[in-house]
Design a protein around this motif. Structure first.
Motif, short mmCIF file in Angstrom:
data_model
loop_
_atom_site.label_atom_id
_atom_site.label_comp_id
_atom_site.label_asym_id
_atom_site.label_seq_id
_atom_site.Cartn_x
_atom_site.Cartn_y
_atom_site.Cartn_z
N GLU A 92 50.01 41.70 44.76
CA GLU A 92 49.40 41.47 43.44
C GLU A 92 50.00 40.26 42.73
O GLU A 92 49.30 39.58 41.96
CB GLU A 92 49.47 42.72 42.56
N PHE A 93 51.27 39.97 42.97
CA PHE A 93 51.86 38.81 42.31
C PHE A 93 51.40 37.50 42.96
O PHE A 93 51.10 36.53 42.27
CB PHE A 93 53.39 38.92 42.27
N GLU A 96 48.13 36.43 41.83
CA GLU A 96 48.16 35.83 40.49
C GLU A 96 48.84 34.47 40.49
O GLU A 96 48.93 33.83 39.45
CB GLU A 96 48.92 36.75 39.53
N LEU A 98 52.06 34.06 41.21
CA LEU A 98 53.49 34.19 40.95
C LEU A 98 54.21 34.50 42.28
O LEU A 98 54.78 35.56 42.50
CB LEU A 98 53.75 35.30 39.92
#
Lengths: 344, 344
Positions: A92-93, A96, A98
């Motif tokens: 999930e990071f 995004e 990140l």
């Protein structure tokens, strides 16, 4: 192959180690074409306890030599840029952008992962880590600039982006190392009107002027703060890009930031506690930045590098062979070199 | 007229003082229709050294009684909202909406400026300070909600705006005081999908649920952090709105914020140094917020108050006359009242 290991403070050794091999189907093996020494490599160089030698180096570009069966976005022969951390590209990071908070990522030099300052390395999660650049060959004059996309240029850009630099604003950059100078370039690209570089090594600040600094302040402490405030209409700079990491640089940032402005830190903080109560709260100053997810920025920054609009590779002022990497550390540490390029 | 003064810790007195008069041509005199006691008034209530009594109170709404010759935007008879600081409206910070950093502004209770907890006050820079609301009369049922625009609602909104709350995000609000509850309302208005309120006074958290909290976490410390992380997919909340100001609340914020997220503080920090090194840097957490320039938000928040879409005035759960203001302080301090309304 030959690779660089750190054995302890001041103890950098070039060693012969087994060639890297594919372990997971998501791996690639990359032959390293250019690497470099980072200001942050100097922290273990100053303080690593002896024992437990570790492969060092986290900035490199190279050619893919082999890939696992599950790798789809890069193939043998591709020229690639490696960001300074590896990341799965799917968590999930990573989705995004990140990448530095990847749930399954890690650092170069981790167990079974090589360091950047060697002849080759295993790359975990090749699809999620490497960024291929079509059309680049090993003799390209763009290699130094492409190499900066693995860390320092993306890190300087992260400072400017997270600080929220907007056209017409005044930006203060603290630190005339490679990241600080490229933060100047990034601020210029984002439209800053006045860019005040705080630093006192003239060769470096001269390069900072070429990158876009409109003013240089060599004074430190209260005197430096007064000078920056004078240059920025009395109330300080809208955005302060802190590219050092030591407490005096943070205190300088607090002194030169304008009410309602932002301090973005991209120098790794060498402190745990800091003034962060009313000194930030009363003037509504935002403290932002962090470990730069540089992979996110490579696509944005690449076109101007490829067409020569910018030349961030100018931060390299010394080149060494792999056997001379220890001498490169000495040069960086003694500040006789701004940033050392390694041509293995 | 009658007005409230603080003489020292725990020593609130209602006194008869001369009626306020115009001093500068930019002044207005406002008769106060409603005022209130702020959580931040409890700080001097706990710690003010004895002597040098000072008019207290900084939240009020009222009717303009008189204006100086240079006042153009409000006139006698206008209903007005007064933000919790006064500001010239013309300096470079006011023009940017950062009224709390006004170059010529100040606080209610400053020399020759009355406090908010009285029957009337002199208002410096009336044009730059007061916001008139046409059509409101002294018997309007909207008075409590309009009064929240002088501080607590705008402060909660500042937390949500500076944290960057976006539709679909998870927000954690630390503190179930009036500001925390209105930060919940603000996060809801900005589209947050999940709003976790950390607090343990059930009457307050019940109101928080009415304002939009989807979850309430009453645990503190590590247990509270674990609960919030569990409710937010394991990695914490995108935005953390810290409406307390004490160190444990900041530590709680660090524990529940998601990598890449933001902590916005609107509770006045009761500390100077704080953990602010790698704990923020490594996960790319932004620390923002500050003293809320509430005047900037009045125009944005007013329509939903006027048409009854929101009812922030519900934070008031006790009303006192001016003579009973000292009892109101006791009720706030003993937490038998959430927020005390004053009807002079």
């Amino acid at each position: 192959m030959r690779a660089t290991y750190i054995h302890g403070a001041g103890d950098i050794r070039i060693e012969t180690v087994p060639d890297p091999v594919l372990i997971d189907p998501t791996d690639a093996i990359v032959r390293i074409v250019r690497a470099c020494i980072c200001g942050s490599d100097l922290h273990p160089y100053h303080s690593k306890p002896a024992g437990n030698p570790r492969a060092i180096g986290h900035e490199f570009i190279g050619i893919v030599e082999d890939t696992g069966s599950a790798v789809h976005t890069v193939k043998r022969g591709d020229f690639v840029i490696a960001p300074f951390v590896w990341s799965d590209g799917t968590c999930e990071f990573c989705r995004e952008g990140l990448f530095t908070s990847c749930l399954h990522g890690g650092d170069w030099g981790d167990e079974n992962v090589g360091g950047g300052q060697g002849e080759a390395t295993r790359v975990p999660f090749a699809d999620g880590t490497l960024v291929p650049v079509p059309g680049i060959t090993e003799d390209s004059p763009l290699l130094p600039s492409l190499l900066t996309l693995s860390d320092v240029y993306g890190t300087g850009y992260h400072a400017a982006v997270t600080a929220g630099v907007r056209p017409g604003e005044t930006v203060a950059v603290i630190g005339d190392g490679a990241v600080g100078l490229l933060a100047v370039l990034a601020a210029k690209q984002l439209g800053a009107e006045r860019i005040i570089l705080m630093g006192r090594h003239q060769a470096r600040t001269d390069l900072g002027r070429e990158f876009g600094a409109t003013d240089v302040v060599s004074e430190r402490g209260e005197e430096g703060i007064a000078k920056v405030r004078e240059l920025s209409g009395g109330h300080g700079a809208h955005r302060v890009l802190e590219a050092v990491g030591f407490m005096p640089a943070y205190e300088q940032a607090l002194g030169v930031v304008r009410p309602g402005g932002a301090i973005s830190r991209v120098g790794v903080p060498q402190y745990a506690e800091a003034p962060a109560g009313r000194v930030l709260f009363s003037p509504n100053v935002t403290l932002t930045g962090g470990v730069a997810p540089v992979r996110k920025y490579i696509g944005t920054l690449l076109p101007a590098v490829l067409d020569g609009t910018v030349n961030p590779g100018r931060v390299f002022d010394k080149t060494v062979s792999i056997e001379d990497v220890p001498a490169g550390y000495v040069a960086m540490d003694e500040r006789t070199a701004l940033k050392v390029l390694i041509a293995p």
